[in-house]
Each structure stands twice: as C-alpha cells, then as structure tokens.
Design an enzyme around this catalytic site. Structure first.
Site, PDB file in Angstrom:
ATOM      1  N   TRP A 112     -32.181 -13.090  21.086  1.00 48.11           N
ATOM      2  CA  TRP A 112     -33.008 -12.830  19.909  1.00 48.11           C
ATOM      3  C   TRP A 112     -33.132 -11.342  19.646  1.00 48.11           C
ATOM      4  O   TRP A 112     -33.049 -10.890  18.494  1.00 48.11           O
ATOM      5  CB  TRP A 112     -34.385 -13.499  20.036  1.00 48.11           C
ATOM      6  N   ASP A 183     -41.652  -9.188  18.613  1.00 45.70           N
ATOM      7  CA  ASP A 183     -41.286 -10.532  18.150  1.00 45.70           C
ATOM      8  C   ASP A 183     -41.881 -11.541  19.128  1.00 45.70           C
ATOM      9  O   ASP A 183     -41.298 -11.826  20.173  1.00 45.70           O
ATOM     10  CB  ASP A 183     -39.759 -10.666  18.086  1.00 45.70           C
ATOM     11  N   LYS A 207     -42.979 -22.666  17.315  1.00 44.26           N
ATOM     12  CA  LYS A 207     -42.928 -22.858  18.762  1.00 44.26           C
ATOM     13  C   LYS A 207     -44.320 -23.019  19.363  1.00 44.26           C
ATOM     14  O   LYS A 207     -44.553 -23.939  20.128  1.00 44.26           O
ATOM     15  CB  LYS A 207     -42.167 -21.715  19.411  1.00 44.26           C
TER      16      LYS A 207
HETATM   17  C1  LIG Z   1     -36.880 -19.041  17.765  1.00 42.57           C
HETATM   18  C2  LIG Z   1     -36.937 -17.556  17.783  1.00 42.57           C
HETATM   19  C3  LIG Z   1     -36.578 -16.775  16.659  1.00 42.57           C
HETATM   20  C4  LIG Z   1     -36.005 -17.377  15.403  1.00 42.57           C
HETATM   21  O1  LIG Z   1     -36.939 -17.963  14.630  1.00 42.57           O
HETATM   22  P1  LIG Z   1     -36.546 -18.632  13.222  1.00 42.57           P
HETATM   23  O2  LIG Z   1     -37.883 -19.051  12.743  1.00 42.57           O
HETATM   24  O3  LIG Z   1     -35.600 -19.742  13.512  1.00 42.57           O
HETATM   25  O4  LIG Z   1     -35.929 -17.580  12.369  1.00 42.57           O
HETATM   26  C5  LIG Z   1     -36.715 -15.402  16.739  1.00 42.57           C
HETATM   27  N1  LIG Z   1     -37.172 -14.813  17.846  1.00 42.57           N
HETATM   28  C6  LIG Z   1     -37.522 -15.524  18.944  1.00 42.57           C
HETATM   29  C7  LIG Z   1     -38.029 -14.808  20.155  1.00 42.57           C
HETATM   30  C8  LIG Z   1     -37.410 -16.901  18.941  1.00 42.57           C
HETATM   31  O5  LIG Z   1     -37.752 -17.613  20.038  1.00 42.57           O
END
Ligand SMILES: *Cc1c(COP(=O)(O)O)cnc(C)c1O
Length: 372
Positions: A112, A183, A207
């Site tokens: 990521w 993030d 998540k």
């Molecule tokens: C799942 C995830 C993303 C991507 O998220 P989307 O909503 O699919 O764009 C980005 N960063 C991390 C750390 C993630 O776990």
C-alpha cells in the site's frame, strides 16, 4: 474434528477473516436491517432521504461527534467524509499538500505504501526515506534515526499498518515541522493515538469502520490550502472542508453505517477497551504460531507484527489448501493470504469477536497435531 460452537445471539455460523471489505458487528447489521424500510418513523430508508434534509443531518452530525469523542480529535482538525477509497487519498494528499515544495517523504513498508509512492510521483518528487528491512529472514521497520528524512519535505507519508504483509508500527514517527500523513485504512480506531501527532489521517472505512465507498479524512486546519492547479474540485480538501463534505451528494448510506459502527464501539467501552481485546486476540494467534514453529511461521519481527492482519505460512506449503478447506468447513472463512504473498492471513479487525479468534486458534492447534 472440531465443531463450530453454538453461538449466543448469532444468526450466522461464520467468522469472516477477510481483509476488506470486512466483517461488521452483527448488532450493526441487525440495526441496519431493522431500520431499512423505515428510518426513525419517516417511512423511508435513510438511503432514500435527501442529503441536505433534517434527517440525514442528524446522522451526519452524530457520526462526526462520535468519531471525535472516540478518537479524541481536537477542535483544530476538520473531519471529512468523502466518496472514494483509501487509494483516492494517494492522489489527494500530494495534490493538496505539495504546494510550492514539490517533494515529499514516504516510508515504504509494503504494497500500500508503494502504491501511495507511485501515485505521488505523478505530481511531484518523492523521497523514499526508509523501507522495510530484513534480518534473519524476519521483516522489520527501521528505527527513525536510520531514515533519510528531508527537513524541507512538504510532508512525510507512512502506512501504520500494512494490510497485506501484516507489518505494523507500534510507535508514531516524530517529524517536527513536517506534517505527518498516515494511511490508517486497516487500523483506524483499533488503538489509542494522540491525534496531535498527525497532520492528516485518512482511512477507507470498509475495514474497521463500515462499508466500502467512503473515506474519512482528519486534517489539521493549517494544512488546508489551495491545491495544485488543475486539481479536480472534489479532490480539494479546501473545498470539501468549506462545504463540510456536502459540496455534492456524499455517500449517505456508508456514512450512516459508519455511524452505527461508532455507536457500537461506544457500547463496547471505546477505543481503549477495544484495544485491550485486540491485543488479546493478536497475542493468542502469534503465541500459537510461535509455539508451533515447526509447523507455522510468521516472517515479521515480533515488535512489528500487526494487531489487525495476522499473516503466516504453513512450513509445508502443500498443506495450505487443506488447511483453508477445513477451516472453511468450520465457518472460518476468507483466510487465504493476498495473491502476492500467498499463505494464510487472519484479518481480525475490531468487529471480529474473540470467540472467532479462539475457534481459529483451536483449529490451528488441532490441524498441526493431525498433520505434524
Ligand atoms: C485496503 C487498503 C487501501 C485501499 O483502499 P481502497 O478503499 O480499496 O482504495 C489503502 N491502504 C491500506 C493500508 C489498505 O489496507
């Protein structure tokens, strides 16, 4: 063989270990179901109600108030509820923060953060100040004293929890005057943090805080500035903050679902209480893996192991498919590791009950005994 225990208050005989979109608390789903046709006596679903009407206003404001209370977000931070995913922020962060600086620092600890780097490179220069390293086949995050930080960087971006490899910071970088951007898609609201340490926190909510389609951005007031020229209007933090995320139609149902999740978190006793449970859940699985190291292996140094995504391999990889099939038969589902990493990954976000983790641990012990 083990059998799935009778669960109290559960209508579903399944524990979903998927990495995201991920399982939601059953109470939340039942409430959404109960309110689906008639939200609070309106005779309409919240998804049918206008986003500027008094009903959705209640939902929107309560959600923000609960998030602020749970995460202890100071007054000098805006909270934005934006359409799009975590990936959208890979572009929005550089577009809005580079300004005249044209260079930003990134810490690359997995897939990521790599994707965040690739996207940022389209808008300016990127200095990768540190990467995951390995010692004795174990991955670890280098200490900050070993990073090559640029003191004039527009910001420093990092990924506190790398969802695919299962590697997580147990500390927060100290960046002085350089704004810290995190993030938190796969760990938001999973542990107590001091928001003052951050310039921007963002997280796709699918998540740990709801369903796909919305991303929360927590941004310190002084970082609101004009974005780079040609930035799409909706990608401007300034425009979104000025309009309280209501410049256009926000993802109302996803916003409502996040509200239900936050209310559930408050009923659990808040982030500190949930963090205690998260620690117990992760410890249970890592202890089991370490105690059966002839059978299971985790490739991350203990002080960098993720609380949210427990990644492991079977020493004999040919047993992995059997492992997954038998787990599935017990209702332990979506345990297959990411397609690039292989192996097994148990995502145990806030909504995963302890009994799900206990059952997985029992199954892993039993499987190792039968096949070891
Ligand atoms: C799942 C995830 C993303 C991507 O998220 P989307 O909503 O699919 O764009 C980005 N960063 C991390 C750390 C993630 O776990």
């Amino acid at each position: 063989m083990l059998v799935l225990r009778e669960k109290v208050n559960s209508m579903r005989n399944i524990f979903n270990f998927g990495a995201g979109p991920a399982m939601l608390p059953e109470e939340v789903l039942l409430q959404a179901q109960a309110e689906m046709l008639d939200w609070h006596g309106t005779g309409m679903s919240i998804s049918e109600l206008g986003h500027r009407g008094p009903e959705f206003k209640i939902v929107a404001e309560q959600t923000e108030a609960d998030l602020r209370e749970l995460m202890e977000i100071p007054k000098n931070y805006h909270v934005l509820f934006l359409a799009g995913g975590g990936t959208t922020q890979f572009a929005m962060v550089p577009l809005n923060l580079l300004g005249k600086k044209k260079s930003a620092d990134y810490i690359e600890t997995g897939i990521w953060s790599q994707k965040a780097v690739e996207e940022a490179k389209r808008y300016g220069n990127v200095n990768v100040a540190a990467r995951t390293e390995h010692q004795d086949h174990l991955a670890y995050i280098p200490q900050q004293k070993d990073w090559t930080i640029d003191e004039n960087a527009a910001y420093l971006h990092y990924t506190p929890n790398e969802t695919i490899a299962g590697i997580e910071f147990q500390w927060v970088p100290k960046t002085g005057n350089v704004p810290l951007v995190a993030d938190m898609t796969s760990m938001i609201a999973s542990r107590p943090l001091d928001i003052n340490d951050f310039g921007i926190i963002y997280a796709g909510v699918q998540k740990n805080l709801g369903m796909a389609g919305m991303t929360i951005v927590i941004i310190r007031e002084d970082l609101i500035q004009d974005p780079l020229p040609n930035t799409p209007s909706l990608y401007s933090y300034k425009l979104q903050a000025e309009n309280h995320s209501f410049y256009n139609t926000p993802p109302t149902y996803a916003w409502y679902m996040t509200g239900l999740v936050l209310a559930w978190m408050k009923r659990q006793g808040g982030i500190k209480a949930i963090y205690e449970i998260n620690l117990r859940k992760a410890k249970k699985l890592y202890t089991l893996i370490d105690e059966h190291s002839d059978f299971y292996i985790n490739h991350i140094q203990p002080d960098c192991r993720s609380l949210m995504n427990v990644m492991f391999h079977l020493q004999d990889e040919t047993l992995t498919n059997d492992f997954l099939k038998q787990a599935e038969a017990l209702g332990l589902t979506n345990l297959r590791g990411h397609r690039v990493s292989g192996g097994v990954r148990a995502s145990i976000y806030n909504a995963m009950p302890e009994e799900g983790v206990n059952l997985l641990a029992d199954f892993m012990r039993d499987f190792a005994k039968r096949n070891g």
